[in-house]
Design a protein around this motif. Structure first.
Motif, mmCIF file in Angstrom:
data_model
loop_
_atom_site.group_PDB
_atom_site.id
_atom_site.type_symbol
_atom_site.label_atom_id
_atom_site.label_comp_id
_atom_site.label_asym_id
_atom_site.label_seq_id
_atom_site.Cartn_x
_atom_site.Cartn_y
_atom_site.Cartn_z
ATOM 1 N N LEU A 1 0.858 -1.369 0.213
ATOM 2 C CA LEU A 1 0.446 0.213 -0.173
ATOM 3 C C LEU A 1 0.775 1.294 0.031
ATOM 4 N N MET B 1 -4.896 -0.255 -3.812
ATOM 5 C CA MET B 1 -5.199 0.648 -3.390
ATOM 6 C C MET B 1 -3.691 1.486 -3.171
ATOM 7 N N GLY B 2 -2.469 0.724 -3.391
ATOM 8 C CA GLY B 2 -0.899 1.172 -3.380
ATOM 9 C C GLY B 2 -2.082 1.933 -4.964
ATOM 10 N N ARG C 1 -3.909 4.973 -4.222
ATOM 11 C CA ARG C 1 -2.912 6.144 -3.309
ATOM 12 C C ARG C 1 -1.769 6.869 -3.373
ATOM 13 N N MET D 1 -2.137 10.954 -4.244
ATOM 14 C CA MET D 1 -1.099 11.544 -3.460
ATOM 15 C C MET D 1 0.263 12.472 -4.417
ATOM 16 N N THR E 1 6.197 11.397 -3.151
ATOM 17 C CA THR E 1 5.429 10.187 -3.189
ATOM 18 C C THR E 1 6.298 8.971 -3.069
#
Length: 408
Positions: free
Chosen positions: A235, A360-361, A364, A368, A377
Motif C-alpha cells: 500500500l 489501493m496502493g 494512493r 498523492m 510520493t
C-alpha cells in the motif's frame, strides 16, 4: 494425483506442467493489459489521478468479491472457476481490442474493463492458489509453490516487456495477443486433472462460514502478521501506477522504457525465486522476512530519486528480488498450515490483503502524486515500508522467532 512424483522433475509431471504454463500465460496477459491500459489512460488524460482511478476500479470488485470467492472455491470445482474466469478475461481483452480499433475507447470504457478484469482476478487468483495442493502431493508442495512463484515472476518479465514493445504497433496489438493467450490459458486449465475433495458441496453455507477464513487467519498470528505486513508495505511502497510518469517526464523514454521498468522487478524476483526453489529457506525465516522488507524500502527510495535509466532498473530489480522472498514465505505458510476445507477461504483472505492492497496502493500513489509530486510520493513510500517492518517486528514477535515454514 501421482503420489510417486519426483521432487527433481516437478515440471515433468503433466498436470502440474499444464497448470504452470496456464499461470504463465494468464499472468503475462494481465501484465500486458496493465501496460496498455495504463499507457492509453495517461495518453488520453495526462493526469496522475486517472492512473490512480484505474487501480481503484480494480480494487473495488476485489474488495467486494474476495471473501465470497473463498467460499465458492471451497464448495465447487476450483478448476472450473479458474477456467470461467480466464474466458471472461479473454472476452474483456477482446472488448478493449474492438474499442481501440474502432476509436471509441475512452477513459470510461477503460475503467469498466479494468473493473471487470479485477473481478475475474478476484476469482482466479485465490482459487488457483487453492487448486495447487490438489495437483501435487504434499511432500513436494513447497517446491511447487516456488515454481509457481517463478511462473508468475516470469510473466512479470514477459508481460511488461512484450506489452511495451507491442505498444509501438498500437494498443490493439497488445489486446489481441492478450486475448489469444488468455484463451490458451483457459484451455490448459481445462485439461488439468485434479484430486477431488469429498463432501465439499455438503459444507453449510452461512454467515459464519463466509467469515471462517478470517477467523482462521486471526487464530494464526504468524499468518496474520505476514499477510498484513505485506498489505501495508505494498500500500505504501508500490510504484507501478506511476511508472508511465517516470518514463515520460523523468527518465524521458518511450513505451519500450515502460516495458523495461515494468519488467525490472520481475527480473530480480525470478532470480531469487529460482534460487529459493532449489535452496529453500530452512532457518531464521522470520528475520530474513524483515530484512527483505527493509531492503525493499531502501531500493524504492533509490528508484524515487534516480534520473538514470540503468540505476532505476537496478533499483527495481532489488525491489522485485526482496519482494519475492515475502511472497514465497507468505504463500508457503498459507498452503502448508491450512486444511483443504478452508484453503479457498484462507487464500481468499490472503488475496484480499495482498491483491487489493496493490490496487489501493496504485490509487494512493496516483492521488498523492497529484498533490505532492511523483518523486516525493515514491520516496515517502519507501520510508513507510521500512517503518512497517520495524513496527511488525514489535507487534508480531512470533514472526521474529519463526525458524521454519512448516511450524508456527
Amino acid at each position: 494425483m501421482d503420489l510417486k512424483q519426483s521432487e527433481n522433475n516437478i515440471l515433468k509431471q503433466p498436470f502440474f506442467a499444464k497448470f504452470w504454463i496456464s499461470r504463465i500465460l494468464s499472468s503475462t496477459s494481465f501484465q500486458m493489459l496493465s501496460v496498455a491500459i495504463g499507457w492509453q489512460m495517461y495518453e488520453l488524460t495526462q493526469d496522475a489521478f486517472s492512473l490512480g482511478m484505474v487501480g481503484l476500479a480494480q480494487f473495488i470488485p476485489m474488495l467486494l468479491l474476495t471473501l465470497f470467492v473463498g467460499q465458492i472455491a471451497d464448495r465447487y470445482d476450483r478448476r472450473r472457476i479458474v477456467y470461467i474466469s480466464l474466458v471472461i478475461e479473454a472476452l474483456t481483452a477482446a472488448f478493449l481490442l474492438l474499442g481501440s480499433m474502432g476509436g471509441w475507447l475512452g477513459p470510461g470504457q477503460i475503467l469498466i474493463s479494468a473493473a471487470l478484469i479485477g473481478a475475474c482476478r478476484a476469482f482466479e487468483g485465490p482459487t488457483a492458489n487453492a487448486l495447487l495442493p490438489q495437483i501435487v502431493s504434499k511432500n513436494i508442495l513447497p517446491r511447487a509453490i516456488s515454481m509457481s512463484t517463478t511462473a508468475i515472476q516470469t510473466a512479470l518479465i514477459l508481460g511488461p516487456t512484450i506489452g511495451g514493445v507491442l505498444l509501438a504497433f498500437g494498443a490493439s496489438t497488445v489486446y489481441f495477443l492478450a486475448a489469444v493467450a488468455l484463451m490458451v490459458s483457459a484451455l490448459f486449465t481445462y485439461l488439468v486433472k485434479v484430486e477431488q475433495v469429498k463432501n465439499r458441496k455438503g459444507a453449510t453455507v452461512s454467515l459464519r462460514s463466509f467469515f471462517l477464513g478470517l477467523e482462521y487467519v486471526k487464530s494464526k498470528p504468524v499468518i496474520l502478521g505476514t499477510i498484513s505486513m505485506d498489505l501495508f508495505v505494498v500500500l505504501l511502497g508500490g510504484v507501478t501506477a506511476l511508472l508511465p510518469i517516470f518514463v515520460q517526464d523523468i527518465l524521458q523514454t518511450g513505451p519500450w522504457g515502460l516495458g523495461l521498468l515494468r519488467a525490472a522487478p520481475a527480473v530480480g524476483a525470478i532470480i531469487v525465486s529460482v534460487v529459493l526453489a532449489y535452496y529453500p529457506l530452512k532457518k531464521s525465516v522470520g528475520m530474513i522476512l524483515f530484512g527483505a522488507i527493509a531492503v525493499y524500502g531502501l531500493a524504492t527510495m533509490v528508484f524515487a530519486i534516480s534520473t538514470n535509466l540503468v540505476l532505476s532498473l537496478l533499483a527495481l530489480m532489488v525491489v522485485g528480488g526482496s519482494d519475492v522472498i515475502s511472497m514465497v514465505i507468505r504463500s508457503s505458510l498459507v498452503q502448508l498450515q491450512t486444511p483443504d476445507e478452508l484453503r479457498g477461504r484462507v487464500n481468499a483472505v490472503n488475496s484480499l490483503f495482498t491483491g487489493t492492497s496493490f490496487q489501493m496502493g496504485e490509487f494512493r500513489a496516483g492521488v498523492m502524486a497529484s498533490f505532492i509530486g511523483t518523486v516525493p510520493t515514491v520516496f515517502i513510500g519507501g520510508i513507510g515500508s521500512i517503518l512497517v517492518a520495524g513496527l511488525w517486528m514489535y507487534l508480531f514477535p512470533s514472526i521474529r522467532k519463526l525458524e521454519s515454514l512448516s511450524k508456527n
